[in-house]
Design an enzyme around this catalytic site. Structure first.
Site, short mmCIF file in Angstrom:
data_model
loop_
_atom_site.label_atom_id
_atom_site.label_comp_id
_atom_site.label_asym_id
_atom_site.label_seq_id
_atom_site.Cartn_x
_atom_site.Cartn_y
_atom_site.Cartn_z
N CYS A 138 6.30 4.01 9.07
CA CYS A 138 5.72 4.20 7.75
C CYS A 138 6.82 4.43 6.72
CB CYS A 138 4.75 5.39 7.77
SG CYS A 138 3.94 5.67 6.20
N CYS B 240 18.83 -32.12 4.99
CA CYS B 240 18.59 -30.70 4.67
C CYS B 240 17.12 -30.32 4.64
CB CYS B 240 19.25 -30.34 3.34
SG CYS B 240 18.45 -31.09 1.90
N CYS C 147 10.69 -35.23 -5.01
CA CYS C 147 11.80 -35.28 -4.07
C CYS C 147 13.08 -35.69 -4.78
CB CYS C 147 11.48 -36.24 -2.92
SG CYS C 147 11.22 -37.96 -3.43
N THR D 112 5.44 -1.94 7.88
CA THR D 112 5.55 -2.51 6.53
C THR D 112 6.95 -2.38 5.94
OG1 THR D 112 4.67 -0.44 5.64
CG2 THR D 112 3.11 -2.25 6.00
N CYS E 80 7.80 -32.43 -1.21
CA CYS E 80 6.81 -33.51 -1.30
C CYS E 80 5.40 -32.94 -1.17
CB CYS E 80 7.05 -34.54 -0.20
SG CYS E 80 5.86 -35.91 -0.22
N CYS F 269 16.43 -33.31 -5.12
CA CYS F 269 17.68 -33.76 -4.50
C CYS F 269 18.75 -34.02 -5.56
CB CYS F 269 17.42 -35.02 -3.67
SG CYS F 269 18.84 -35.54 -2.67
N ASN G 16 0.83 -1.21 0.00
CA ASN G 16 0.00 0.00 0.00
C ASN G 16 0.85 1.25 0.00
OD1 ASN G 16 -0.35 1.78 2.71
ND2 ASN G 16 0.40 -0.27 3.23
N CYS H 132 13.70 -32.50 0.45
CA CYS H 132 12.75 -33.49 -0.04
C CYS H 132 11.42 -33.39 0.70
CB CYS H 132 13.32 -34.90 0.07
SG CYS H 132 13.80 -35.38 1.75
#
Length: 434
Positions: A142, A391, A356, A208, A398, A360, A80, A394
């Site tokens: 702001c 890590c 996955c 913001t 998924c 990977c 905005n 995967c």
């Protein structure tokens, strides 16, 4: 007047009482008595009245909003370029007085933004106090329109200014002073410390974030468009929640601001979002974008969900779980280098999409094998444990929830952080037991 049935949600935030922790943030939803009354009738515990300033009032432009969309046009980010109130100070003060008289059990905090000269603040503060409002919020966040005039983020980005104006307000008013911080800064702890040093009763964050959401490639102008041009605006909504959570946590665990009350703002749209801010130290939460997109009645689901979760967990009050996640939030260097997880695929839930595997194989550690049954042609995917580094990629890619889980492994090794790790060329010596 509607009574609040969720008794376990009542709070007291820096001396301000509220039947629940859900407040509307200073924004269009709190611009006038009509909106605020509708909000209170819907069950909101409090509001921060849209920012008041000097007369004559600010003048806004058209249009003012733009958005980033997800699937099915779900708004995930909102931008905005609207300024502070464009109604007169006298009209706002009159309406605040009337609403507070009619709704004495609800919190009304008045947001303020004025030039960095003491006499402006000394003049307006007694007028605000006379309305019966419960507190003031200093809008130092702001990011558009007002900084060009030396206000808003132009103040919030300079800790000395934050400290100075906060001290003026504490000198000229008896009301609790909440300092609203800008996220458009390198380290949020510095202005928070300055607010604390200036005597602030609390801080609220985040305001913001500077943003341009998108470009109209036909007209070659950003959105929202005013005539044939545009400007950067303030970004909010679901997309900013991770940034807000981090900044709240930074203040909650900073030794110089630890214990300073925090009002959490940024991407809160349901009870779970609110709970996450509270466990990171927030004593109340402020909502804007979700209310603008879905209306005031969303608060009923927020209250119901949070109250039911509290009952299930055995929490009698908000204070019972406020800040519980702060001790578990630390610097990277103190994480356990010997902790290990390995991905595990539930073959019964797996739909064989291969996402996955692709993720990977192409971008990670080649730790998933694709096996094809010669007879049926059916594909299955299995984790190569010795290659998996845990890590989570995967699991994230998924599409089936809980099909891939990260399983902790017994390493037989004690806790060791990076400051103690012999692989660290600057490792500290670990004292040995006598």
């Amino acid at each position: 007047m509607m009574s609040d049935a969720y008794n376990n949600l009542a709070i007291e935030f820096c001396g301000i009482k509220s039947p629940n922790p859900f407040w509307l943030a200073s924004a269009p939803p709190t611009d006038k008595a009509y909106n605020v009354i509708r909000a209170f009738e819907a069950g909101w515990g409090g509001v921060v009245w849209k920012t008041l300033g000097e007369d004559p009032p600010a003048v806004n432009v058209s249009s003012r909003y733009s958005a980033i969309y997800g699937k099915n046009r779900e708004v995930i980010g909102f931008n905005n370029i609207e300024l502070i109130t464009d109604r007169s100070l006298e009209q706002n003060l009159r309406e605040i007085t009337a609403v507070k008289e009619a709704w004495p059990d609800r919190a009304i905090v008045v947001s303020l933004m004025l030039p960095c000269e003491e006499h402006y603040w000394a003049d307006i503060l007694p007028k605000v106090e006379a309305t019966g409002a419960d507190g003031i919020e200093l809008n130092f966040g702001c990011p558009h329109g007002m900084p060009e005039r030396g206000m808003g983020a132009a103040v919030g980005q300079v800790p000395d200014y934050v400290r100075m104006v906060t001290a003026w307000c504490k000198q000229h008013s008896k009301l609790p002073v909440i300092v609203k911080l800008t996220p458009n800064i390198t380290d949020i702890r510095h202005p928070a410390r300055a607010a604390h040093q200036g005597g602030a009763d609390a801080v609220s964050l985040i305001n913001t974030i500077n943003s341009i959401t998108s470009i109209d490639l036909d007209r070659m102008v950003a959105l929202p468009t005013v005539g044939s041009s545009s400007t950067h605006g303030g970004y909010c909504g679901t997309a900013v929640k991770p940034i807000a959570l981090n900044m709240v946590a930074e203040i909650a665990r900073d030794p110089e601001t630890r214990g300073l009350p925090i009002s959490g703002i940024g991407g809160i749209g349901n009870w779970r979002d609110a709970a996450e801010f509270i466990v990171l130290g927030a004593g109340c939460v402020q909502v804007c974008t979700a209310a603008m997109l879905h209306g005031f009645r969303i608060v009923e689901e927020m209250k119901d969900g949070l109250s039911r979760w509290m009952d299930a967990q055995g929490y009698r009050t908000i204070e019972d779980f406020r800040g519980k996640a702060v001790p578990n939030t630390t610097d990277w260097k103190y994480l356990d280098m010997n902790y290990k997880v390995i991905a595990q695929i539930n073959q019964q839930d797996c739909i064989g999409c291969g996402r996955c595997y692709v993720a990977c194989e192409d971008t990670s550690h080649q730790a998933i094998a694709r096996l094809v049954d010669e007879a049926s042609g059916k594909r299955t995917y299995q984790v190569i444990q010795e290659e998996c580094v845990g890590c989570n990629l995967c699991e994230i890619t998924c599409p089936v929830q809980n099909c891939i889980t990260m399983m902790p492994q017994q390493t037989g090794k004690p806790y060791m952080n990076w400051t103690q790790d012999p692989r660290n060329p600057r490792a500290e010596k670990v004292p040995t037991a006598a």
